[in-house]
Write an enzyme that holds these catalytic residues in place. Sequence first.
Site, PDB file in Angstrom:
ATOM      1  N   ASP A 333      39.559  35.552  32.009  1.00  0.00           N
ATOM      2  CA  ASP A 333      40.480  36.393  32.755  1.00  0.00           C
ATOM      3  C   ASP A 333      40.924  35.654  34.031  1.00  0.00           C
ATOM      4  O   ASP A 333      40.098  35.044  34.714  1.00  0.00           O
ATOM      5  CB  ASP A 333      39.744  37.685  33.131  1.00  0.00           C
ATOM      6  CG  ASP A 333      40.635  38.696  33.823  1.00  0.00           C
ATOM      7  OD1 ASP A 333      41.572  39.168  33.173  1.00  0.00           O
ATOM      8  OD2 ASP A 333      40.382  39.002  35.012  1.00  0.00           O
ATOM      9  N   GLU A 362      43.703  33.060  30.632  1.00  0.00           N
ATOM     10  CA  GLU A 362      44.834  33.801  31.184  1.00  0.00           C
ATOM     11  C   GLU A 362      45.230  33.052  32.454  1.00  0.00           C
ATOM     12  O   GLU A 362      44.733  33.332  33.536  1.00  0.00           O
ATOM     13  CB  GLU A 362      44.418  35.248  31.501  1.00  0.00           C
ATOM     14  CG  GLU A 362      45.579  36.097  31.948  1.00  0.00           C
ATOM     15  CD  GLU A 362      45.145  37.439  32.520  1.00  0.00           C
ATOM     16  OE1 GLU A 362      45.858  38.433  32.304  1.00  0.00           O
ATOM     17  OE2 GLU A 362      44.104  37.512  33.199  1.00  0.00           O
TER      18      GLU A 362
END
Length: 639
Positions: A333, A362
């Site tokens: 993330d 990400e």
Amino acid sequence: MDQKAYSTPEFEAEYTYYGSDLGALRSPERTFFRLWAPTAEKAAVRLYESGDFGKDDLIEEINMAKDVCGTWVAEKPCDLGGVYYTFCVTIDGKEREAADPYAKAVGANGKRSMVIDLSSTDPEGWEKDKGVFFGKRVTDAVLYEMHVRDISSDGSSGIEHKGKFLGVSETGTETKSGNATGLDHIKELGVTHIHFLPSYDYGSVDETKPDGSEYNWGYDPVNFSVPEGSYSTDAKNGAVRIREMKEMIKSLHENGIGAVLDVVYNHVYHVDEFCFNVLVPGYFSRTDENGNYSAGSGCGNDTASERNMVRKYIVDSVKYWADEYHIDGFRFDLSGLLDIATINEVIVEVHESHPNAIVYLEGWDMPTAVTKPGIELAHMFNSEKMPGAAFFSDTFRDILRGKETEEKGFCAGAKGKKHAFDRCFMGMPFWCKTPVQSINYASCHDGYTLFDKIALSCPEYDFETRVRINNLAAATYILSQGVPFMQAGEEMLRSKKHPDGSFEHNSYNCSDFVNGIKWDDLHIPEYRKTFEYYKGLIRFRKAHGVLRMQSAEDVYSHVTIMDIDDENLAAYHLWGNVNGETSEAVFVVFNASNEEKTVELPVGKWGICIDGEKAGDEIFGYAEGEYVLPPFSAAVMIK
Ligand code: CA
């Protein structure tokens, strides 16, 4: 202590500990504790009867002795397996108590750690369990992103353990009218990995309320190396969540599916309550020049991954998940808040024992107050410096479905996007130089579902036309070079709607009503047909190595972008004996308009495997010379 001092060479030279024995280690004869707390004046281990934070059930407090590199140690000549504990340090005369940052097991809500005999949590046959992606490469993967609760929470799932790890691995479940649900459905779809939304212990759901009334995606880490308790059948017993998560993973492996974890090392739930920051005040998190926590993530605090003991902590934690839980891949993330060296070290360390584990990021580029000079961040525009990682291509997502809510994407007929679309189809959007680094997708947990986004951007089109646009979008990213990724339920036109019918784009704390997968939709012919279409697209991709090439050179030498003077018609001729391809050539064409379009075919007789209605790896018709595509449709042929 001034937090700036944590990032100085002097501090790191004196206080970097390289050993692998942090936390609690037990054997039948002894239990050993090691804590890294270089700023503490005193340190102790507190043993408790229960994992209930605040309960007055202290068994014993053991003083720790100062040891090397800022660490403290203590030992008991007995097996403390099953005993709960915390660390208590004294800094500036004040006591600070917290869970063990290296905890492997915890009580409900994760405020007390537990000493655990990990072998006691292994399901039967665990030692023989292994990943199912052996010998394959990242472009062979088809990723399916799912929240543990969503797959089972709706009544139509027929799954017994609703909202639990065990619910994910139930087989033989179906709707009242006999459509497979849950794991059987996912197997039938043909994806290679389930990517789990956060499944480490997070803070926003109260684990003492097991009724599932609270829902959260879980981007609020509390214990990074422990499973989330609300997904277990008993959050109070620290061993249960570990065993049940392992059982789930074993069952996925037995069914030919790998497990990817969404890991959120870039921030923590409560910056001052996070155990590492309690025991070494503020060490884990970046502060800016004014002494405020840096918050590029928008989550209140950014992780100082550039500090030696934070980097080690992240690497150790990821490696532990791979080794202990047999995890097959990691999705980082907001990796743009972490540094490149940390990500590269994670990849090297994990690949040492798990060479087929996949890592993708990400990689948004975000502002953050890095605490050392010369640190480079792990965002997508630095992809060349992290060759072992892939990155979400928001470029592709925005082109195919449109960025703003009401903006049409290429697949709904928008003009001016074809050139950029070509690059995405080649697996190399502008920031990316090789197809092994592009994660291609039309929907993930963030934002509207694909079908809702199409509804919002195409109000003039009827339901049937929107389904055609949806399936065209699926064909574009599933057949592209790179790695296809989908949000669970996209293959059955998932919608996230409130009771009043409005669409939700950020369902992180919404109810099961909004988030749960509505399995009964499979009764509706268009939904069932869409599912069959996705299955066929995946089958075709798996059957044709030419769609899964591993290098830019291969792609540039084996794909011809057809020169067509039409903004809504894109076609590609893939040819040659490459990457195990079995056919002589593949021809892919997308008609992204609401009109019929005629395309000229390369010379020869072409066998049609995919059109706007059907998809698969078998030829169901032939074409030669030219081919007419219905509105909003793909066609794929082989020679
Ligand atoms: Ca939790």
